[in-house]
Design an enzyme around this catalytic site. Sequence first.
Site, PDB file in Angstrom:
ATOM      1  N   GLY A 256       0.819  -1.210   0.000  1.00  0.00           N
ATOM      2  CA  GLY A 256       0.000   0.000   0.000  1.00  0.00           C
ATOM      3  C   GLY A 256       0.849   1.253   0.000  1.00  0.00           C
ATOM      4  O   GLY A 256       1.990   1.255  -0.474  1.00  0.00           O
ATOM      5  N   THR A 258       2.973   4.640   1.338  1.00  0.00           N
ATOM      6  CA  THR A 258       4.079   4.854   2.269  1.00  0.00           C
ATOM      7  C   THR A 258       3.572   5.355   3.619  1.00  0.00           C
ATOM      8  O   THR A 258       4.074   4.952   4.675  1.00  0.00           O
ATOM      9  CB  THR A 258       5.082   5.859   1.679  1.00  0.00           C
ATOM     10  OG1 THR A 258       5.602   5.330   0.448  1.00  0.00           O
ATOM     11  CG2 THR A 258       6.236   6.115   2.631  1.00  0.00           C
ATOM     12  N   VAL A 260       0.717   4.779   5.179  1.00  0.00           N
ATOM     13  CA  VAL A 260       0.169   3.678   5.976  1.00  0.00           C
ATOM     14  C   VAL A 260       1.258   2.668   6.306  1.00  0.00           C
ATOM     15  O   VAL A 260       1.266   2.069   7.380  1.00  0.00           O
ATOM     16  CB  VAL A 260      -0.998   3.001   5.240  1.00  0.00           C
ATOM     17  CG1 VAL A 260      -1.569   1.862   6.079  1.00  0.00           C
ATOM     18  CG2 VAL A 260      -2.096   4.004   4.942  1.00  0.00           C
ATOM     19  N   GLY A 261       2.217   2.494   5.395  1.00  0.00           N
ATOM     20  CA  GLY A 261       3.336   1.596   5.662  1.00  0.00           C
ATOM     21  C   GLY A 261       4.079   1.973   6.928  1.00  0.00           C
ATOM     22  O   GLY A 261       4.502   1.102   7.698  1.00  0.00           O
ATOM     23  N   GLU A 278       5.663  -3.342   0.897  1.00  0.00           N
ATOM     24  CA  GLU A 278       5.677  -3.072  -0.539  1.00  0.00           C
ATOM     25  C   GLU A 278       4.933  -1.762  -0.761  1.00  0.00           C
ATOM     26  O   GLU A 278       3.701  -1.734  -0.763  1.00  0.00           O
ATOM     27  CB  GLU A 278       5.018  -4.224  -1.307  1.00  0.00           C
ATOM     28  CG  GLU A 278       5.816  -5.515  -1.272  1.00  0.00           C
ATOM     29  CD  GLU A 278       7.157  -5.413  -1.983  1.00  0.00           C
ATOM     30  OE1 GLU A 278       7.309  -4.514  -2.851  1.00  0.00           O
ATOM     31  OE2 GLU A 278       8.051  -6.218  -1.687  1.00  0.00           O
TER      32      GLU A 278
END
Length: 568
Positions: A256, A258, A260-261, A278
């Site tokens: 998803g 960046t 939320v990462g 990813e």
Amino acid sequence: MTAAREQHVGNKQSSDVVVVEIDSEIDDILNSGSLTDNNNEVPVLEVRVEGTHAKMNGNSNLSNSKPKPVNLTETVQRARDAFSRGVTRPIEWRRQQLKALMRMYQENKQAMIEALRQDLRRSKMEAVLLEVDFLINDLANTLHYLDEWVKPEKPPKGLVNLLDEVVVYNDPYGVALVIGAWNYPLQLLLLPVAGAIAAGNAVVMKPSELAVASAQFIAEMVPKYLDNDAVVVIEGGPQETSELLQQKFDYIFYTGSTSVGKIVYEAATKNLTPLTLELGGKSPVYIDNTADIEVTTKRILWGKFINVGQTCIAPDYILCSKEVQEKFVQIAKKVLKEWYGDDPQKSPDLCRIINSRHFSRLQTLVDASKDKVVIGGKSDPKDRFIEPTILANVLPTDKIMEDEIFGPILPILPIENAYEAIKFINEREKPLVLYAFSKNKEVLNSIIENTSSGGMCINDTVMQMGVETLPFGGVGNSGLGAYHGKATFDTFTHKKSCLIKNFSAIGEKLASGRYPPYSEGKLTYITTLMKPMHGPSLKYLPYLLTFALGAGLSYGFLAWQKMASEDL
């Protein structure tokens, strides 16, 4: 949380259920915190995305049913219990599950194509090439090499361990959480799930709620084919994801944005959980004047406009000279007309933007650069359609250059040479992919050696994804870790090192120099044994010694027989 409504249903004393209707993105709720009732505790949750599950057409038995309430803690524990019982470890179980997954793909191919059509108005060709067959081919490769991949590895060993076994075991982590994305809702979820199963893990998977039909397909089909205790599907939206991240997992795989990462990464650190992220970013394209401009233009346009730019590895912007820019635009006008006709909105080969929120975001970007539109620019909010759009003479300070575009808009920034392109790229966050088009090997080597990106593709776009032996992943802001092919198996595998010694007298004698009382002689002896051996490989030395010993014994026995016969 945007456009969300809460409603308590049922008898509060027997169960608490929150029904949430959501059309927001995951980061809305992850940034705002969990939904709670008056007692700040809601153990069971249910989410309906944009009101209801859409009934699918085509060869599918999917119903119009809403997701059932799920106790996430109990669900995750069920998967953990399956792993603890050793259900997922046997190679035969893994192969059985992977074969069942293959049957799911093959028996429901049309349903998968239809789900993608409903979610993104994906054409059959893009659905098959980019998702359905992509999954089938990757899984076929995994099944073919599974026995080889799971074998313990035996690395080289030195003189001090000559009589020992040195082994690296491929251990599953345990319970893996796989969070999918909406832009390729089947591939980006099921491919890592297959790798997690191949590695012997139990899996909890969470499809994206924004791709409603695909999420429903996964939720209804996976339980019909796979082990319901060891492979679990969690439906719902941001609230479910937030709740899942509060659970303890042994590995997390997230695809998803960046932003939320970073939240997923933070959640993982609470339990020191290893993870793969990813993500994405602004993947640049450099074109110099030696490139075949007609072929270059087609390859860039195809990579950009498949899935109408909603691809994490889509070319985000072009760096080239003004001369190349002019040629590119002229050819692009011709090519786009050939591909999509005079009215691209009527073309069956162009997807649609996933929802109105993303459409509005992209429309704002087009509006901010109206004076730089040289191709396209038209849109239809009711159809969530944005025409393939190219912007020329874009400045680094323009709004279009602030974040990843993730849509059918392609800006061109004029530069003078490769050196300037390298400088421009290196001044920004590391991209997921870097594309370069040139016939000049010195220029290409300079870009390869002086930039950092998750991966590269030279003289083409996106096609690197089809090479199963190339690990795919980002670096820095574009991601952490990699997968595809054997790299997916390795991602979900803990490499457990093991030294195995025996109780032989020779081995004990060799190692006895480590025992007190210490002396200079013992120290010299041990340090000599421990020195790295860089001569011929000792891999076959034990076999050679065994052969030599056997040959010596045989020779001695024959000599004894000869002597005995002479005495007679």
